[in-house]
Scaffold this active site. Structure first.
Site, PDB file in Angstrom:
ATOM      1  N   SER A  24      84.282   7.915 -33.889  1.00 57.84           N
ATOM      2  CA  SER A  24      85.249   6.196 -34.529  1.00 57.84           C
ATOM      3  C   SER A  24      86.900   6.866 -34.289  1.00 57.84           C
ATOM      4  O   SER A  24      87.515   6.765 -33.028  1.00 57.84           O
ATOM      5  CB  SER A  24      85.756   6.679 -35.576  1.00 57.84           C
ATOM      6  N   GLY A  75      78.364  -0.904 -30.977  1.00 56.89           N
ATOM      7  CA  GLY A  75      78.949  -1.841 -31.303  1.00 56.89           C
ATOM      8  C   GLY A  75      80.458  -1.492 -30.976  1.00 56.89           C
ATOM      9  O   GLY A  75      81.936  -2.533 -30.957  1.00 56.89           O
ATOM     10  N   ASP A 300      78.763   3.409 -43.721  1.00 59.76           N
ATOM     11  CA  ASP A 300      78.627   4.121 -42.653  1.00 59.76           C
ATOM     12  C   ASP A 300      77.092   5.041 -43.464  1.00 59.76           C
ATOM     13  O   ASP A 300      76.178   6.128 -42.630  1.00 59.76           O
ATOM     14  CB  ASP A 300      78.360   4.289 -41.637  1.00 59.76           C
ATOM     15  N   LYS A 398      73.103   8.354 -29.833  1.00 55.92           N
ATOM     16  CA  LYS A 398      73.936   6.983 -30.047  1.00 55.92           C
ATOM     17  C   LYS A 398      75.194   7.905 -30.789  1.00 55.92           C
ATOM     18  O   LYS A 398      76.005   7.364 -30.366  1.00 55.92           O
ATOM     19  CB  LYS A 398      73.079   6.241 -31.413  1.00 55.92           C
TER      20      LYS A 398
END
Length: 417
Positions: A24, A75, A300, A398
């Site tokens: 992030s 995303g 998450d 990922k």
């Protein structure tokens, strides 16, 4: 690649692991670095998502031909890059992704950018990628959007805001989802010298043509740490693991793990060298029959918590999960299906998950990961209780490419099938 995890036991009571930077934080700083090249970054994430972001931001773009940029399953990259290229003058790109990405909505963000003057069109289905973006100067500075959707839409707008010639006044409508991620974005902007304010439902970001040279060391990823919290919770009393590098005053919402996992007998110590030591100090609270968590700010980690509770024989009620339906998969339905394979009784709503307590686990079940990295890693700690098969296990790249290697180092018996 499917992996068979034998019923395992960690080989050492005291172990260490290094987790790379937060995905992030990395993706936010990569975008800001593209806008302000005098920003430097250390401890960046080695995740697929961040690699996609980096490659796209370093693309050599031209107005003569539309360049295709494929973000695959990323995303965050899809949302952030949509905003970035919309304001980048003299470029024309087509932004696409995997088949699942083409099912993930982007209309809220595109509508907001079009309010600012962006030139974006849908190439297949209205409201979904792929999209064609013709970058241009965005002169409008006021926009509003629903606040109860993915916070990535909001952060995408905030990240490009200082480069808009009149800055940005963003009005959020309704209840705000995942507030820590919005605060993370604003704090990073503040740290590079951008003036911002957040009053009521209105966020203001001032224009800044230049910023002072800055160097950032990115904190390690708390979402990735969650799987180690689960391993510790499902291990014997006395097991501990030290992870680097983490801050007690973290910007990441998933740092809520520290408090949540106390319910499961796990304690966290912040060390002087920016590492944390997490340890199984006791069995979970014997009075605890049902674990309750409101996860609006940290959705998450819902998969990790649900599997931990199942492995400990505890019921759980998890709330604030409406954004999980538009992730790499519908994570609520996926959790229900895969936990049920192991013998769990689960029901889900549009924003919650409810798991009944169980002490029986079915062996050698094949866990479908749905091309979702968090499904693979959340279920892996169950190997401490029962042998399990993780399908398409390579999907962990990922966000945490070294995950299976790290588990092997801790004593997990893992073979390809």
């Amino acid at each position: 690649m499917d992996l068979h995890l034998q019923k395992s036991k960690v080989k050492s009571q005291k172990s260490k692991a290094t987790i790379t930077g937060s995905k992030s934080e990395t993706n936010r700083l990569l975008l800001l670095q593209a806008l302000y090249p005098n920003i430097s970054i250390e401890n960046t994430s080695i995740s697929d998502d961040s690699e996609v972001m980096s490659r796209a931001l370093n693309s050599q773009l031209t107005t003569h031909n539309s360049q295709l940029i494929d973000v695959h399953h990323a995303g965050t990259a899809m949302r952030f890059l949509t905003a970035y290229f919309a304001q980048k003058e003299n470029c024309e790109i087509i932004l696409t992704g995997s088949s699942r990405m083409k099912e993930r909505p982007i209309k809220v963000l595109v509508d907001a950018l079009q309010q600012l003057g962006a030139d974006i069109e849908y190439l297949e289905n209205t409201g979904f990628p792929p999209i064609k973006i013709k970058g241009k100067k965005l002169t409008q500075n006021k926009v509003s959007l629903p606040a109860n959707v993915s916070s990535q839409y909001i952060s995408a707008l905030l990240l490009i805001a200082p480069k808009l010639e009149n800055g940005l006044i963003l009005t959020l409508e309704g209840d705000i989802t995942s507030m820590p991620y919005i605060k993370m974005t604003l704090e990073i902007l503040h740290e590079i010298g951008i003036k911002t304010s957040f009053l009521g439902n209105k966020i203001t970001v001032c224009h800044a043509e230049l910023v002072s040279a800055s160097q950032f060391t990115i904190e390690s990823d708390w979402s990735s740490a969650s799987y180690w919290y689960s391993i510790v919770a499902l291990s014997e009393i006395g097991f501990q693991v030290t992870l680097s590098s983490y801050k007690e005053n973290s910007l990441q919402g998933d740092s809520a793990l520290v408090n949540i996992y106390q319910d499961f007998g796990v304690e966290t110590v912040f060390n002087y060298n920016n590492s944390i030591t997490i340890s199984k100090e006791r069995i979970h609270n014997s009075q605890l029959t049902t674990h309750n968590s409101q996860l609006n700010n940290s959705p998450d980690i819902a998969q990790t918590i649900a599997v931990t509770c199942f492995g400990l024989g505890i019921a759980c009620d998890l709330y604030g999960l409406h954004t999980l339906k538009i992730k790499e998969t519908d994570r609520l339905e996926a959790l229900k299906t895969e936990l049920s394979k192991l013998g769990a009784q689960v029901c889900v709503t549009n924003n919650s998950l409810h798991l009944e307590a169980s002490t029986k686990f079915l062996e050698n079940q094949k866990i479908n990961t749905y091309q979702d990295h968090r499904m693979a890693m959340a279920f892996a700690p169950m190997a401490l209780k029962v042998p399990i098969i993780i399908q398409e296990a390579e999907v962990v790249s990922k966000s945490y490419p070294t995950f299976w290697h790290d588990l092997k180092n801790f004593g997990f018996e893992i073979t390809s099938v």
